[in-house]
Every structure is written in C-alpha cells, then in structure tokens.
Design a protein around this motif. Sequence first.
Motif, PDB file in Angstrom:
ATOM      1  N   TRP A  96      57.826   7.705  89.856  1.00 38.32           N
ATOM      2  CA  TRP A  96      56.751   8.700  89.857  1.00 38.32           C
ATOM      3  C   TRP A  96      56.190   8.914  91.260  1.00 38.32           C
ATOM      4  O   TRP A  96      55.775  10.027  91.595  1.00 38.32           O
ATOM      5  CB  TRP A  96      55.651   8.286  88.883  1.00 38.32           C
ATOM      6  N   PHE A  97      56.174   7.871  92.093  1.00 37.44           N
ATOM      7  CA  PHE A  97      55.769   8.060  93.489  1.00 37.44           C
ATOM      8  C   PHE A  97      56.652   9.098  94.171  1.00 37.44           C
ATOM      9  O   PHE A  97      56.182   9.914  94.980  1.00 37.44           O
ATOM     10  CB  PHE A  97      55.879   6.740  94.263  1.00 37.44           C
ATOM     11  N   GLN A  98      57.956   9.087  93.865  1.00 37.07           N
ATOM     12  CA  GLN A  98      58.901   9.994  94.508  1.00 37.07           C
ATOM     13  C   GLN A  98      58.910  11.369  93.839  1.00 37.07           C
ATOM     14  O   GLN A  98      58.977  12.391  94.519  1.00 37.07           O
ATOM     15  CB  GLN A  98      60.318   9.391  94.460  1.00 37.07           C
ATOM     16  N   LYS A  99      58.830  11.379  92.509  1.00 34.47           N
ATOM     17  CA  LYS A  99      58.955  12.648  91.782  1.00 34.47           C
ATOM     18  C   LYS A  99      57.719  13.529  91.926  1.00 34.47           C
ATOM     19  O   LYS A  99      57.820  14.760  91.993  1.00 34.47           O
ATOM     20  CB  LYS A  99      59.216  12.373  90.295  1.00 34.47           C
ATOM     21  N   GLN A 100      56.536  12.895  91.975  1.00 29.59           N
ATOM     22  CA  GLN A 100      55.281  13.638  92.105  1.00 29.59           C
ATOM     23  C   GLN A 100      54.495  13.108  93.307  1.00 29.59           C
ATOM     24  O   GLN A 100      53.461  12.462  93.152  1.00 29.59           O
ATOM     25  CB  GLN A 100      54.463  13.512  90.823  1.00 29.59           C
ATOM     26  N   PRO A 101      54.981  13.380  94.509  1.00 27.79           N
ATOM     27  CA  PRO A 101      54.328  12.823  95.701  1.00 27.79           C
ATOM     28  C   PRO A 101      52.937  13.414  95.916  1.00 27.79           C
ATOM     29  O   PRO A 101      52.714  14.611  95.710  1.00 27.79           O
ATOM     30  CB  PRO A 101      55.270  13.217  96.844  1.00 27.79           C
ATOM     31  N   GLN A 102      52.032  12.547  96.299  1.00 24.59           N
ATOM     32  CA  GLN A 102      50.662  12.954  96.634  1.00 24.59           C
ATOM     33  C   GLN A 102      50.169  12.067  97.759  1.00 24.59           C
ATOM     34  O   GLN A 102      50.620  10.933  97.924  1.00 24.59           O
ATOM     35  CB  GLN A 102      49.732  12.824  95.423  1.00 24.59           C
ATOM     36  N   ARG A 103      49.187  12.607  98.491  1.00 28.01           N
ATOM     37  CA  ARG A 103      48.593  11.800  99.553  1.00 28.01           C
ATOM     38  C   ARG A 103      47.506  10.916  98.952  1.00 28.01           C
ATOM     39  O   ARG A 103      46.686  11.373  98.162  1.00 28.01           O
ATOM     40  CB  ARG A 103      48.016  12.688 100.657  1.00 28.01           C
ATOM     41  N   ARG A 104      47.531   9.643  99.335  1.00 30.31           N
ATOM     42  CA  ARG A 104      46.579   8.677  98.813  1.00 30.31           C
ATOM     43  C   ARG A 104      46.040   7.817  99.949  1.00 30.31           C
ATOM     44  O   ARG A 104      46.629   7.734 101.034  1.00 30.31           O
ATOM     45  CB  ARG A 104      47.233   7.757  97.770  1.00 30.31           C
ATOM     46  N   MET A 105      44.919   7.184  99.699  1.00 29.65           N
ATOM     47  CA  MET A 105      44.371   6.192 100.617  1.00 29.65           C
ATOM     48  C   MET A 105      44.611   4.806 100.016  1.00 29.65           C
ATOM     49  O   MET A 105      44.268   4.554  98.863  1.00 29.65           O
ATOM     50  CB  MET A 105      42.867   6.400 100.840  1.00 29.65           C
ATOM     51  N   VAL A 106      45.214   3.933 100.796  1.00 28.56           N
ATOM     52  CA  VAL A 106      45.406   2.541 100.392  1.00 28.56           C
ATOM     53  C   VAL A 106      44.494   1.679 101.247  1.00 28.56           C
ATOM     54  O   VAL A 106      44.616   1.653 102.479  1.00 28.56           O
ATOM     55  CB  VAL A 106      46.877   2.094 100.555  1.00 28.56           C
ATOM     56  N   ARG A 107      43.562   1.005 100.611  1.00 32.46           N
ATOM     57  CA  ARG A 107      42.636   0.116 101.304  1.00 32.46           C
ATOM     58  C   ARG A 107      43.171  -1.310 101.204  1.00 32.46           C
ATOM     59  O   ARG A 107      43.540  -1.773 100.122  1.00 32.46           O
ATOM     60  CB  ARG A 107      41.230   0.193 100.716  1.00 32.46           C
ATOM     61  N   THR A 108      43.212  -2.013 102.326  1.00 32.60           N
ATOM     62  CA  THR A 108      43.794  -3.348 102.339  1.00 32.60           C
ATOM     63  C   THR A 108      42.823  -4.342 102.976  1.00 32.60           C
ATOM     64  O   THR A 108      41.980  -3.996 103.803  1.00 32.60           O
ATOM     65  CB  THR A 108      45.125  -3.379 103.120  1.00 32.60           C
ATOM     66  N   LEU A 109      42.987  -5.597 102.554  1.00 29.38           N
ATOM     67  CA  LEU A 109      42.200  -6.700 103.113  1.00 29.38           C
ATOM     68  C   LEU A 109      43.009  -7.975 102.961  1.00 29.38           C
ATOM     69  O   LEU A 109      43.489  -8.286 101.865  1.00 29.38           O
ATOM     70  CB  LEU A 109      40.864  -6.832 102.381  1.00 29.38           C
ATOM     71  N   ASP A 110      43.163  -8.692 104.044  1.00 31.32           N
ATOM     72  CA  ASP A 110      43.861  -9.987 104.036  1.00 31.32           C
ATOM     73  C   ASP A 110      45.263  -9.871 103.433  1.00 31.32           C
ATOM     74  O   ASP A 110      45.698 -10.725 102.643  1.00 31.32           O
ATOM     75  CB  ASP A 110      43.055 -11.029 103.259  1.00 31.32           C
ATOM     76  N   GLY A 111      45.972  -8.789 103.770  1.00 31.35           N
ATOM     77  CA  GLY A 111      47.341  -8.630 103.299  1.00 31.35           C
ATOM     78  C   GLY A 111      47.473  -8.216 101.854  1.00 31.35           C
ATOM     79  O   GLY A 111      48.553  -8.330 101.265  1.00 31.35           O
ATOM     80  N   THR A 112      46.386  -7.711 101.261  1.00 33.09           N
ATOM     81  CA  THR A 112      46.390  -7.301  99.859  1.00 33.09           C
ATOM     82  C   THR A 112      45.934  -5.859  99.726  1.00 33.09           C
ATOM     83  O   THR A 112      44.930  -5.464 100.334  1.00 33.09           O
ATOM     84  CB  THR A 112      45.453  -8.207  99.027  1.00 33.09           C
ATOM     85  N   ALA A 113      46.673  -5.075  98.933  1.00 33.40           N
ATOM     86  CA  ALA A 113      46.208  -3.739  98.572  1.00 33.40           C
ATOM     87  C   ALA A 113      45.084  -3.917  97.561  1.00 33.40           C
ATOM     88  O   ALA A 113      45.306  -4.379  96.451  1.00 33.40           O
ATOM     89  CB  ALA A 113      47.349  -2.920  97.979  1.00 33.40           C
ATOM     90  N   ARG A 114      43.869  -3.544  97.960  1.00 28.86           N
ATOM     91  CA  ARG A 114      42.711  -3.782  97.092  1.00 28.86           C
ATOM     92  C   ARG A 114      42.207  -2.502  96.432  1.00 28.86           C
ATOM     93  O   ARG A 114      41.354  -2.558  95.541  1.00 28.86           O
ATOM     94  CB  ARG A 114      41.570  -4.412  97.892  1.00 28.86           C
ATOM     95  N   ALA A 115      42.719  -1.340  96.857  1.00 30.92           N
ATOM     96  CA  ALA A 115      42.320  -0.079  96.231  1.00 30.92           C
ATOM     97  C   ALA A 115      43.371   0.989  96.526  1.00 30.92           C
ATOM     98  O   ALA A 115      43.977   1.015  97.604  1.00 30.92           O
ATOM     99  CB  ALA A 115      40.961   0.377  96.740  1.00 30.92           C
ATOM    100  N   PHE A 116      43.572   1.869  95.555  1.00 32.76           N
ATOM    101  CA  PHE A 116      44.521   2.972  95.646  1.00 32.76           C
ATOM    102  C   PHE A 116      43.739   4.221  95.253  1.00 32.76           C
ATOM    103  O   PHE A 116      43.473   4.458  94.074  1.00 32.76           O
ATOM    104  CB  PHE A 116      45.683   2.703  94.684  1.00 32.76           C
ATOM    105  N   LEU A 117      43.349   5.030  96.253  1.00 29.29           N
ATOM    106  CA  LEU A 117      42.313   6.036  96.060  1.00 29.29           C
ATOM    107  C   LEU A 117      42.755   7.417  96.536  1.00 29.29           C
ATOM    108  O   LEU A 117      43.758   7.570  97.231  1.00 29.29           O
ATOM    109  CB  LEU A 117      41.049   5.622  96.829  1.00 29.29           C
ATOM    110  N   SER A 118      41.939   8.404  96.188  1.00 34.44           N
ATOM    111  CA  SER A 118      42.151   9.763  96.677  1.00 34.44           C
ATOM    112  C   SER A 118      42.010   9.797  98.196  1.00 34.44           C
ATOM    113  O   SER A 118      41.247   9.027  98.789  1.00 34.44           O
ATOM    114  CB  SER A 118      41.115  10.691  96.048  1.00 34.44           C
ATOM    115  N   ASP A 119      42.717  10.729  98.833  1.00 33.04           N
ATOM    116  CA  ASP A 119      42.557  10.863 100.281  1.00 33.04           C
ATOM    117  C   ASP A 119      41.221  11.521 100.643  1.00 33.04           C
ATOM    118  O   ASP A 119      40.882  11.655 101.816  1.00 33.04           O
ATOM    119  CB  ASP A 119      43.731  11.632 100.908  1.00 33.04           C
TER     120      ASP A 119
END
Length: 358
Positions: A96-119
């Motif tokens: 689905w990441f490839q079939k329906q691509p969208q821009r997103r914000m990935v917030r990270t801390l200490d090597g961990t993706a902690r949020a997957f949000l709208s741009d």
Amino acid sequence: MKAGKTLVELAKELDRQNAAKRDFVLDTTNLHMTTKDGVLNLDIVSQSSGDTYINRLAVNEIAHRQIGTHLNIPAKYYDRMRTEYPELLAANVNAWFQKQPQRRMVRTLDGTARAFLSDRYRRLDNYEIASAVLPIIGEMKDARIESCELTDSKMYIKVVNPRLEAEVQKGDIVQAGILITNSEVGLGAVHVQPLLFRLVCLNGMVVNDLGQRRYHVGRANHSDEMYELYRDETLEADDRAFLMKLQDTVRTAVDEAKFQLAVDRMKAALEVPVTGAVTDVVELTAKKWNLNKSEQDSVLTHLIKGGDLSLFGLANAVTRAAQDVESYDRSTELESLGWDILNVTRKEWAELNQEVKR
C-alpha cells in the motif's frame, strides 16, 4: 494524584529528547517495513550519488496504530498479523505504501519511529511548551507543580495554586489548579484545563469542559524530495505568537469564577445519592465508562472506604483509583472521568440506578 517525575527530572529528559529527536518528511515510496525474527522495523530508504542508504527504525505502538489507520487496515487484523504473521503485515504495508504513495511525516526518537503523521502536522514540541509555561508558573505566588510526566504519547504538567481554595463540605477542602498537556505524536492538542486538588486524599480531578486547546495543524510541507525537517523563519514567528498566547492562557487559567462553578458542581453532586447495592453500582459504572476489572475493584475499595454513597463520593473513588493504575496516561484519563461522573444529571443517575435495580 499519581506521582510522576520531579521538575528537575522533567527538564533533563526534555533537554535530552530535544537533542535526540529527528523528523522526516518523505513519500511513502521511500519507506519499507521489514521483519527479522518476528521483529518489525521501518526503513527510510534514500539515494545519493548512485548509492542507497537505509535508516532502520524500530516502531512503537503509536506509530504502528497510525500506519494501520492511514492504510485503512482494521486494527484487529493489523494486530493479528503483527503477532501471528509479521511477514504478511510487512508485505501488506509495503504494497500500500507503493500503490497509494503519499507524503508523510515520520517523527523519530532514539532510533524509533514514534509517530506517522500528515505532512501538515504542526510541530509544537514539549520542550517549547515547557519553556514557555514554566516561567509563568514560577511567577504565580505559592503555586507548586504537584505532578509532571513524559510518556510516549504526552507531556503532563499539573499545577496547584493553594491561594484559591474552597470547602465542599465540612473539612473537605479543594484547591484550584491547572493541567497543561501536549502531544508530539498526534494524540492531542496543546491543552490547558482547570484542575481540582482535593486535600483529603490528594486526588486530582480534571475539569474537562472549561479548558482551552490549540491543534497541531499547519501548512503542508511541499517538496518532491525527502528531507529532514527543520523550522523555517515563518513557522518560528507563528510559534512565537502562539506561545505568547499560551502564556496568557496559563496566567488566567486559575480563574475564580470557573473554580467556583466547579465547586458548586461538586456540592450539587453531594445531594445525588448512590442507591442500590454498592457492588452493582460500581459494576454498572465500570460498564458505562469502560473501566477494566482491576480499575473496577479499586473504585469499589475506595468507595467503601470513603463511606460517601453519593455521586460526589463515586467520582472521588474513581479519581482516587487513578493513583493505583500503572500508566500515567490512564491515571489522567481517570481523573477526567471523575469529572464526567460528577456531572451526570439527576435524571441520568436515576436511570442508571434503575438499571442497577433490574
């Protein structure tokens, strides 16, 4: 009120996180979920001078839930794949990441993706919020920070101002306070709410319907490139204006009129009796307000121990039970729930009592 970090501990952790966190805005075609030995990771894939670079991240519970929501994968099925067949989950997510691509914000801390949000997510971070409000709290004579905490989902600062207090009933004193919350991961607005602090048992009760909030919604970050996100001058100017308004809100949050309104509601709840078997009342309360078995048992214990079989007594049993739960997030939810119970109308409570009797 549940104990959390000291103010010094909060400040140290905010400093550490502020230096360690990184944010990325990118197309989902540059994301790839992988699995090894049943452990799921999220790769940020980038190209430079013909070379491929991978930034591999762990994924926390919040980011997992946000990825599933974004891709319209039902939570129950997402969790089943994650537990029983992580390779299938990774295949679903990547497709689905490839079939329906969208821009997103990935917030990270200490090597961990902690949020997957709208741009369009507007970053109003805990460090900035705390830097703005703590000096204002310091200006309030005799005010004290009763409890504060940082969880994966939110920052909490609970302040009590003993200069404003009232007696609900003989010997039962409550003091005014404020709760300041913020979420860096899309789980809540910047929120300033009145708080009631009961001296008899050191309970906190969050006054849900008299607060102010500011949402994390801003302009989209437009670019076809993947990039690490920093603040631009326009955003910094917008945020300075917002933080000044936030400071004014905190200055006026301990409002005598709102405090008296809350105290009056407490007094009114004293006049609404809890009738029927106490165990039945608590069981129905748990069902109506989604308390688990451990929370239900704790409420029952504190209601009996308190000996106040009124709506006020039930609300206080819930806020006292908030001190017993392990999660600080859940503890604060129960403090808010106490206020909701306190504000049940006589008619609603009579109907609830009828259910108990049936």
